[in-house]
Design an enzyme around this catalytic site. Sequence first.
Site, PDB file in Angstrom:
ATOM      1  N   ARG A   1       3.020  -1.544   6.814  1.00 16.93           N
ATOM      2  CA  ARG A   1       4.318  -1.885   6.217  1.00 16.93           C
ATOM      3  C   ARG A   1       4.689  -0.859   5.128  1.00 16.93           C
ATOM      4  NH1 ARG A   1       7.072  -2.485   1.590  1.00 16.93           N
ATOM      5  NH2 ARG A   1       5.236  -3.483   0.641  1.00 16.93           N
ATOM      6  N   ASP A   2       3.990  -0.883   4.033  1.00 15.71           N
ATOM      7  CA  ASP A   2       4.320  -0.008   2.907  1.00 15.71           C
ATOM      8  C   ASP A   2       4.097   1.464   3.274  1.00 15.71           C
ATOM      9  OD1 ASP A   2       5.164   0.582   0.360  1.00 15.71           O
ATOM     10  OD2 ASP A   2       3.556  -0.469  -0.668  1.00 15.71           O
TER      11      ASP A   2
ATOM     12  N   HIS B   1      -1.634  -4.769  -6.404  1.00 15.63           N
ATOM     13  CA  HIS B   1      -1.073  -3.785  -5.484  1.00 15.63           C
ATOM     14  C   HIS B   1      -0.767  -2.534  -6.302  1.00 15.63           C
ATOM     15  CE1 HIS B   1       1.759  -2.561  -2.094  1.00 15.63           C
ATOM     16  NE2 HIS B   1       2.180  -1.790  -3.086  1.00 15.63           N
TER      17      HIS B   1
ATOM     18  N   HIS C   1      -0.491   1.937  -6.765  1.00  6.87           N
ATOM     19  CA  HIS C   1      -0.209   3.231  -6.148  1.00  6.87           C
ATOM     20  C   HIS C   1      -0.985   4.315  -6.871  1.00  6.87           C
ATOM     21  CE1 HIS C   1       3.332   2.401  -3.387  1.00  6.87           C
ATOM     22  NE2 HIS C   1       2.969   1.225  -3.837  1.00  6.87           N
TER      23      HIS C   1
ATOM     24  N   CYS D   1       6.437   9.219  -0.786  1.00  6.96           N
ATOM     25  CA  CYS D   1       7.881   9.290  -0.591  1.00  6.96           C
ATOM     26  C   CYS D   1       8.269  10.573   0.126  1.00  6.96           C
ATOM     27  CB  CYS D   1       8.586   9.237  -1.931  1.00  6.96           C
ATOM     28  SG  CYS D   1      10.341   9.566  -1.752  1.00  6.96           S
TER      29      CYS D   1
ATOM     30  N   ASN E   1       0.405   4.426  -1.747  1.00  8.35           N
ATOM     31  CA  ASN E   1      -0.537   3.375  -2.099  1.00  8.35           C
ATOM     32  C   ASN E   1      -1.919   3.957  -2.307  1.00  8.35           C
ATOM     33  OD1 ASN E   1       0.904   0.549  -1.358  1.00  8.35           O
ATOM     34  ND2 ASN E   1       1.590   2.190   0.006  1.00  8.35           N
TER      35      ASN E   1
END
Lengths: 306, 306
Positions: free
Chosen positions: B13-14, B206, B208, B239, B248
């Site tokens: 997903r991420d 969660h 990064h 990105c 992540n």
Amino acid sequence: MSSAIALVEVGPRDGFQPIGPHIATDVKIAFVEGLYRAGLRRMEVTAFVNERAVPQLSDAAEVLRAAQLLPGLAAQVLVPNKRFCHRALEAGASHIAFVLSASEKHNQNNVRRSPAESVEEYGRLVADLPGGTRVRLNLATSFDCPFDGPVPEADVLKLLDALIPLRPGVEVALCDTTGRVTPDRVRSLFERSIRRYGNGTGWAFHGHDTYGLGVANVLAAYDAGVRVFDSSFAGLGGCPFAPGATGNVATEDVVWTFNNMGLETGVDLGSLLEVSMRGAEIPGAFSGGRVRNALEGQRCVQALEG
Amino acid sequence: MSSAIALVEVGPRDGFQPIGPHIATDVKIAFVEGLYRAGLRRMEVTAFVNERAVPQLSDAAEVLRAAQLLPGLAAQVLVPNKRFCHRALEAGASHIAFVLSASEKHNQNNVRRSPAESVEEYGRLVADLPGGTRVRLNLATSFDCPFDGPVPEADVLKLLDALIPLRPGVEVALCDTTGRVTPDRVRSLFERSIRRYGNGTGWAFHGHDTYGLGVANVLAAYDAGVRVFDSSFAGLGGCPFAPGATGNVATEDVVWTFNNMGLETGVDLGSLLEVSMRGAEIPGAFSGGRVRNALEGQRCVQALEG
């Protein structure tokens, strides 16, 4: 305990050393001067070692001479034995960093001696140093050996028992040579060492970011009371034979982190980043660290990102 | 407190979400299956969101269907509101992750609502869920906002006060969306949250790795008592508009670190690395993490390295 943090920039030594293509001496000096202008006041500027083994540092005397022209810079040089210490002193060195390894195999591989023999060599070295010479001990593989894996804390403490009395008060850097140590073990060894010898002797941590634990281990040492940290601009120090194996923890990552924790390092991040950007572009260099690239990408926001 | 660590693999997903070139649905499913075979038993497999905003995840229903065929896999899907939650339920979802942001601007940017309006939406969403549906709250920008910078702890606690009573016992993930938080603040917010609400509610972190603090922050959350961690294989999630800005924290870095601390994650590092190597090669992907490359470079030993 002092909260003042001192960074020892080791890029000009640990960072340049593994780079194959020769870096012109005036380029090396320009980097030392740029790092000084960014606010770094301690630097391992070069090493006096076998030029055949480390041709990149064959201009040690010239680099040292230039570094010593910078007011207030503590310019230390690495030496593996008494013979090269004398070369360093002849070249005008006033701050010696003696390196030995806690693990038998790594010390044999580095300096063809057992750790016990290196302790004796260190004793002979410090016995007849000129008055006022500053000394630092770099204890490589204090946590993990590339040949033998994890190094028992008892082995390191036994070495410190033999080394520290030979010249009380020297700064001792416990080095994670492989980058494989985890923060829990960094904290534990420094806590035991400081309990045993006090924190009057300066303690320093020298870590690598090879497995992504560079800053995590710096913070673990900080939690244990350490206030002196080695780091390398642009994360230089990667191995030319293993592009993925990044080197020393990046100075800009350490400065950025301490800044964000509200802790002062005396380094101007903006000026440092300019030098680090150039450092990452040295032909043959393998750079590391995250902050350099991250600050470029700050504009980026991902929709629906968690 | 349990010492069992659960990793929630968010790469599908991420990690996939920001990748421009469409990843074929069967390729996505093959990655989900490979990660499952490596031992991962919790996964955020996709998101039900606006397909125009996130075209990469337009095959959410098919990916979810395939993931639900894997015995014992807890396959959660991200939803931003009640409407997309219904789409997810229609597609057979039984484990919903509702996302909102602690910061006003980020929530407006993500879901065109104020945090307070998202709390109301969450209340409507949980009010008529089918029995047995598992719910997780993903609280984005719990530490730092890309627009507004540091988020006050009080703002997060105020949101939790409003959210948690709406469905007691849901797992709450506090998310460092920007990667800019330092470990001291991660530890502090989790300690305050766990003191306030207890650790019966599952807490998750969660993070990064954008600034190199990915693993450091995971360990800070672990120290505070957190045992559930989101991570992304190959560190996917960078990105596309900022290649340097890695995403992540890499699952392999987290597994490697916990393994070296003697803590079990249930994941086989060797199998995971094979999947992560392929993940890093997805066209248009920006990978992160260190361990993948470091393990390739293990043979490298530098003479005289500190």
